[in-house]
Design a protein around this motif. Structure first.
Motif, short mmCIF file in Angstrom:
data_model
loop_
_atom_site.label_atom_id
_atom_site.label_comp_id
_atom_site.label_asym_id
_atom_site.label_seq_id
_atom_site.Cartn_x
_atom_site.Cartn_y
_atom_site.Cartn_z
N LEU A 34 39.48 41.33 26.87
CA LEU A 34 39.12 40.95 28.23
C LEU A 34 39.85 41.84 29.23
CD1 LEU A 34 38.90 37.06 28.18
CD2 LEU A 34 37.07 38.69 28.59
N GLN A 35 41.11 42.15 28.98
CA GLN A 35 41.86 43.03 29.88
C GLN A 35 41.20 44.41 29.94
OE1 GLN A 35 44.24 42.04 31.86
NE2 GLN A 35 44.05 39.98 31.02
N ASP A 37 38.02 45.02 29.37
CA ASP A 37 36.77 44.83 30.10
C ASP A 37 37.00 44.82 31.60
OD1 ASP A 37 35.31 44.74 27.77
OD2 ASP A 37 35.09 42.55 27.77
N HIS A 38 38.06 44.15 32.05
CA HIS A 38 38.38 44.09 33.48
C HIS A 38 38.67 45.49 34.00
CE1 HIS A 38 38.27 39.79 33.43
NE2 HIS A 38 39.31 39.68 32.64
N ARG A 42 36.52 47.70 36.85
CA ARG A 42 37.11 48.32 38.04
C ARG A 42 36.75 49.81 38.11
NH1 ARG A 42 41.21 44.69 36.66
NH2 ARG A 42 42.35 46.26 35.50
N VAL A 58 36.09 43.64 42.77
CA VAL A 58 36.02 43.24 41.37
C VAL A 58 37.26 42.41 41.03
CG1 VAL A 58 35.98 44.07 38.99
CG2 VAL A 58 34.69 45.27 40.75
N GLU A 59 37.02 41.20 40.54
CA GLU A 59 38.12 40.32 40.14
C GLU A 59 38.15 40.09 38.63
OE1 GLU A 59 38.06 36.72 42.43
OE2 GLU A 59 37.67 37.80 44.28
N THR A 60 37.01 40.25 37.99
CA THR A 60 36.92 40.02 36.54
C THR A 60 36.18 41.19 35.92
OG1 THR A 60 34.84 38.82 36.76
CG2 THR A 60 36.85 37.50 36.85
N ASN A 61 35.39 40.94 34.90
CA ASN A 61 34.61 42.00 34.27
C ASN A 61 33.16 41.99 34.77
OD1 ASN A 61 33.89 39.65 33.00
ND2 ASN A 61 33.98 40.46 30.94
#
Length: 78
Positions: A34-35, A37-38, A42, A58-61
């Motif tokens: 997930l990290q 992907d985030h 970005r 962008v806050e997530t993926n």
């Protein structure tokens, strides 16, 4: 009115477990990815901004792009 909102927000799905399962798996067993992907989201957003597109912060993926800023419809952007 409450029934209408429930259906509108997805409450009409009878067996929604198949939709929830990938999210649960990602949150319980794939946190390192997930990290990654985030970070990729970005990078994608920054590249789209350099092309002149309006990209939401962008806050997530998830990357949200306003295609009309480029004179495109969402279908043309794909």
């Amino acid at each position: 009115e409450a029934r209408w909102w429930r259906k509108k927000l997805g409450g009409g799905l009878r067996q929604a477990g198949y939709l929830a399962a990938p999210g649960i798996l990602a949150l319980t067993e794939m946190t390192e990815r997930l990290q990654e992907d985030h970070a990729r989201a970005r990078m994608l957003a920054e590249g789209l901004r350099k092309l002149g597109l309006h990209v939401e912060p962008v806050e997530t993926n998830i990357v949200l792009v306003r295609t009309e800023s480029a004179g495109l419809t969402a279908e043309q952007f794909l």
